[in-house]
Design a protein around this motif. Structure first.
Motif, PDB file in Angstrom:
ATOM      1  N   VAL A   1      46.984   9.730  67.948  1.00  0.00           N
ATOM      2  CA  VAL A   1      45.785   9.119  68.535  1.00  0.00           C
ATOM      3  C   VAL A   1      44.561   9.495  67.706  1.00  0.00           C
ATOM      4  CG1 VAL A   1      44.247   9.143  70.545  1.00  0.00           C
ATOM      5  CG2 VAL A   1      46.714   8.975  70.868  1.00  0.00           C
ATOM      6  N   ARG A   2      44.470  10.773  67.326  1.00  0.00           N
ATOM      7  CA  ARG A   2      43.314  11.203  66.531  1.00  0.00           C
ATOM      8  C   ARG A   2      43.301  10.552  65.146  1.00  0.00           C
ATOM      9  NH1 ARG A   2      42.827  17.686  68.051  1.00  0.00           N
ATOM     10  NH2 ARG A   2      42.280  17.367  70.252  1.00  0.00           N
TER      11      ARG A   2
ATOM     12  N   LYS B   1      46.017  -0.434  71.081  1.00  0.00           N
ATOM     13  CA  LYS B   1      44.936   0.530  70.973  1.00  0.00           C
ATOM     14  C   LYS B   1      45.367   1.828  71.617  1.00  0.00           C
ATOM     15  CE  LYS B   1      39.984   1.139  71.960  1.00  0.00           C
ATOM     16  NZ  LYS B   1      38.791   0.540  72.609  1.00  0.00           N
ATOM     17  N   SER B   2      44.960   2.956  71.043  1.00  0.00           N
ATOM     18  CA  SER B   2      45.247   4.268  71.638  1.00  0.00           C
ATOM     19  C   SER B   2      43.938   5.001  71.842  1.00  0.00           C
ATOM     20  CB  SER B   2      46.183   5.087  70.742  1.00  0.00           C
ATOM     21  OG  SER B   2      45.662   5.233  69.435  1.00  0.00           O
ATOM     22  N   VAL B   3      43.817   5.699  72.987  1.00  0.00           N
ATOM     23  CA  VAL B   3      42.565   6.366  73.336  1.00  0.00           C
ATOM     24  C   VAL B   3      42.858   7.690  74.022  1.00  0.00           C
ATOM     25  CG1 VAL B   3      41.245   4.230  73.591  1.00  0.00           C
ATOM     26  CG2 VAL B   3      42.472   5.176  75.563  1.00  0.00           C
ATOM     27  N   THR B   4      41.865   8.582  74.024  1.00  0.00           N
ATOM     28  CA  THR B   4      41.933   9.793  74.839  1.00  0.00           C
ATOM     29  C   THR B   4      41.100   9.565  76.097  1.00  0.00           C
ATOM     30  OG1 THR B   4      40.053  10.738  73.660  1.00  0.00           O
ATOM     31  CG2 THR B   4      42.254  11.299  72.848  1.00  0.00           C
ATOM     32  N   LEU B   5      41.555  10.116  77.211  1.00  0.00           N
ATOM     33  CA  LEU B   5      40.911   9.881  78.503  1.00  0.00           C
ATOM     34  C   LEU B   5      40.276  11.124  79.093  1.00  0.00           C
ATOM     35  CD1 LEU B   5      43.672   7.623  80.115  1.00  0.00           C
ATOM     36  CD2 LEU B   5      41.593   6.899  78.937  1.00  0.00           C
ATOM     37  N   GLY B   6      40.284  12.229  78.361  1.00  0.00           N
ATOM     38  CA  GLY B   6      39.686  13.444  78.879  1.00  0.00           C
ATOM     39  C   GLY B   6      40.698  14.554  79.059  1.00  0.00           C
ATOM     40  N   LYS B   7      40.224  15.667  79.557  1.00  0.00           N
ATOM     41  CA  LYS B   7      41.079  16.830  79.740  1.00  0.00           C
ATOM     42  C   LYS B   7      42.099  16.590  80.849  1.00  0.00           C
ATOM     43  CE  LYS B   7      39.215  19.325  76.536  1.00  0.00           C
ATOM     44  NZ  LYS B   7      39.987  19.584  75.299  1.00  0.00           N
ATOM     45  N   GLU B   8      43.286  17.130  80.669  1.00  0.00           N
ATOM     46  CA  GLU B   8      44.372  16.948  81.640  1.00  0.00           C
ATOM     47  C   GLU B   8      43.955  17.402  83.035  1.00  0.00           C
ATOM     48  OE1 GLU B   8      48.879  18.727  82.347  1.00  0.00           O
ATOM     49  OE2 GLU B   8      47.932  18.874  80.382  1.00  0.00           O
TER      50      GLU B   8
ATOM     51  N   GLU C   1      52.597   5.091  65.922  1.00  0.00           N
ATOM     52  CA  GLU C   1      53.211   6.421  65.930  1.00  0.00           C
ATOM     53  C   GLU C   1      52.942   7.123  67.258  1.00  0.00           C
ATOM     54  OE1 GLU C   1      55.806   8.324  64.512  1.00  0.00           O
ATOM     55  OE2 GLU C   1      54.809   7.823  62.626  1.00  0.00           O
ATOM     56  N   ALA C   2      51.745   6.935  67.819  1.00  0.00           N
ATOM     57  CA  ALA C   2      51.427   7.540  69.110  1.00  0.00           C
ATOM     58  C   ALA C   2      52.393   7.052  70.180  1.00  0.00           C
ATOM     59  CB  ALA C   2      49.990   7.209  69.512  1.00  0.00           C
TER      60      ALA C   2
ATOM     61  N   LEU D   1      46.874  20.348  63.659  1.00  0.00           N
ATOM     62  CA  LEU D   1      46.047  19.607  64.611  1.00  0.00           C
ATOM     63  C   LEU D   1      44.788  20.394  64.957  1.00  0.00           C
ATOM     64  CD1 LEU D   1      45.954  17.013  66.255  1.00  0.00           C
ATOM     65  CD2 LEU D   1      47.229  18.179  68.060  1.00  0.00           C
ATOM     66  N   ASP D   2      44.949  21.697  65.190  1.00  0.00           N
ATOM     67  CA  ASP D   2      43.800  22.553  65.500  1.00  0.00           C
ATOM     68  C   ASP D   2      42.824  22.638  64.332  1.00  0.00           C
ATOM     69  OD1 ASP D   2      44.800  23.057  68.023  1.00  0.00           O
ATOM     70  OD2 ASP D   2      45.799  24.922  67.439  1.00  0.00           O
ATOM     71  N   ALA D   3      43.350  22.476  63.112  1.00  0.00           N
ATOM     72  CA  ALA D   3      42.502  22.551  61.915  1.00  0.00           C
ATOM     73  C   ALA D   3      41.865  21.205  61.578  1.00  0.00           C
ATOM     74  CB  ALA D   3      43.329  23.045  60.728  1.00  0.00           C
ATOM     75  N   GLY D   4      42.052  20.206  62.450  1.00  0.00           N
ATOM     76  CA  GLY D   4      41.456  18.898  62.209  1.00  0.00           C
ATOM     77  C   GLY D   4      42.176  18.086  61.155  1.00  0.00           C
ATOM     78  N   LYS D   5      43.499  18.305  61.017  1.00  0.00           N
ATOM     79  CA  LYS D   5      44.299  17.567  60.030  1.00  0.00           C
ATOM     80  C   LYS D   5      45.408  16.797  60.744  1.00  0.00           C
ATOM     81  CE  LYS D   5      43.474  21.154  56.547  1.00  0.00           C
ATOM     82  NZ  LYS D   5      44.111  22.185  55.668  1.00  0.00           N
ATOM     83  N   PRO D   6      45.058  15.722  61.461  1.00  0.00           N
ATOM     84  CA  PRO D   6      46.071  15.010  62.261  1.00  0.00           C
ATOM     85  C   PRO D   6      47.180  14.370  61.432  1.00  0.00           C
ATOM     86  CG  PRO D   6      43.997  13.787  62.210  1.00  0.00           C
ATOM     87  CD  PRO D   6      43.716  15.135  61.624  1.00  0.00           C
ATOM     88  N   ALA D   7      46.856  13.872  60.238  1.00  0.00           N
ATOM     89  CA  ALA D   7      47.893  13.244  59.409  1.00  0.00           C
ATOM     90  C   ALA D   7      48.977  14.251  59.032  1.00  0.00           C
ATOM     91  CB  ALA D   7      47.264  12.641  58.153  1.00  0.00           C
TER      92      ALA D   7
END
Length: 391
Positions: free
Chosen positions: A227-228, A371-378, A234-235, A177-183
């Protein structure tokens, strides 16, 4: 008699640690150490001190943990116990890592790793590689860190060490995930999620909820990766897995263990015998791995798999029996996106929120759309909620 009581207390502490009840585990380990020292079982007390040190990072006190591990390290050297010395070194390293002192942690890990590998202590070596992989990733040494964690994953499968396998898969999911590989992160997290069920699937109700608290990060990593990757189904599965697993505990669940009086005597006896047989089979398998032939290793592996299956079978029987007797609530498997949509009326919408690795995510469902979304930092979301409460 006192040694048996001390051992029982320390073993029970391990159960409570797995169930995420660290204060109770701490009390039991301290009681066990006091009993062992009183009867002169210094070597066993040394191992228990190491177990005690493992609890303090969980309690957010890494420097206290380091003190315990340093005392265990000194005692191990005096007693010429190389495995205890390696475990103590890894404990001190873990405390340094928690305190962001990565260079010191890496040096201690290397001091534990080389002797463990030389004497073919595969379990200690695997856990040392796990720690080294994490520290290397934290230091920006991504290729080396990933190589360590992938080696641990392979070794965990060979050792039939399910907790180590889940841990390595979770760490690999985070790294992907940190490497930008969400799949890729989803693949690792999905297998880790299945592994969690294998680890705590024998517990029900609050028991499962409390135990799963230790692994909710698996669901969080998988949810954020999904989500990414724009995989809403799956999310939702990951979000619901983590949420359902922790829900009963958050609502004030009862004790983390089944009440003995609710389990028939014959099942309690069968469970104890099955667990003892599994422990014997695991010990025999690991000894054979150290120097046995391929045929012998395969034979011991099959015996271990059979023993583990028997433990799970009896756990399932206990679940069914206790549920029928007490009406206890058991851990619900996560519903699928389609199952949830079927229960929504036209015009209704369901929003499922979750915190995942310091981010906030949401899945929005209607009967026909998702739909799945990010809402910002926790932290920002918590601050906004706090502002609402104050006003």
């Amino acid at each position: 008699h006192k040694q048996w009581i001390a051992t029982a207390k320390i073993n029970m502490a391990g159960v409570y640690r797995e169930a995420n009840d660290f204060p109770r585990a701490l009390t039991l380990v301290e009681q066990g150490i006091a009993l062992l020292k009183a009867i002169g079982r210094d070597a066993d007390a040394l191992q228990a001190v190491t177990n005690l040190g493992l609890l303090y990072p969980d309690l957010g006190e890494p420097d206290v943990a380091a003190d315990f591990f340093n005392s265990a390290l000194e005692a191990a050297r005096e007693g010429d116990d190389p495995r205890a010395e390696a475990q103590a070194l890894l404990g001190v390293a873990g405390a340094h890592s928690r305190a962001q002192r990565h260079a010191e942690a890496l040096e201690l890990i290397e001091r534990a790793l080389s002797p463990a590998a030389a004497r073919k202590d595969r379990v200690t070596t695997a856990w040392a590689l796990t720690k080294r992989g994490v520290v290397r990733l934290d230091m920006g040494q991504h290729a080396k860190g990933l190589a360590d964690l992938k080696q641990v994953e392979r070794e965990a499968r060979t050792l039939r060490d399910h907790a180590l396998l889940v841990k390595s898969l979770w760490l690999l999911a985070n790294a992907a995930l940190d490497a930008g590989k969400p799949a890729q992160a989803i693949q690792y997290a999905r297998e880790a999620r299945s592994g969690v069920e294998g680890l705590v699937g024998g517990w029900g109700g609050e028991n499962a909820a409390t135990a799963r608290q230790r692994w909710v990060g698996v669901a969080a990593t998988g949810a954020l990766a999904s989500v990414r990757a724009k995989d809403t189904a799956e999310a939702l599965t990951f979000l619901e897995s983590g949420r359902a697993g922790a829900l009963l505990e958050q609502l004030g669940g009862r004790d983390a263990l089944l009440r003995a009086e609710d389990v028939p005597e014959e099942l309690r006896r069968a469970q104890a015998e099955a667990r003892a047989a599994e422990m014997d089979a695991r010990t025999a398998y690991r000894r054979t791995l150290a120097g046995g032939k391929r045929v012998a290793i395969k034979e011991k592996a099959l015996l271990l798999d059979a023993a583990s299956t028997e433990v799970r079978t009896i756990a399932a029987r206990i679940q069914r029996k206790v549920k029928a007797h007490t009406g206890d609530v058991y851990y619900p498997r996560a519903a699928t996106l389609e199952q949830i949509q079927e229960h929504l009326d036209p015009g209704q919408a369901l929003v499922v929120y979750g915190f995942a690795r310091f981010e906030t995510i949401a899945v929005v469902l209607t009967r026909t759309t998702s739909k799945s979304v990010t809402l910002g930092k926790e932290l920002l979301v918590y601050e906004a909620l706090g502002h609402l409460e104050l006003n």
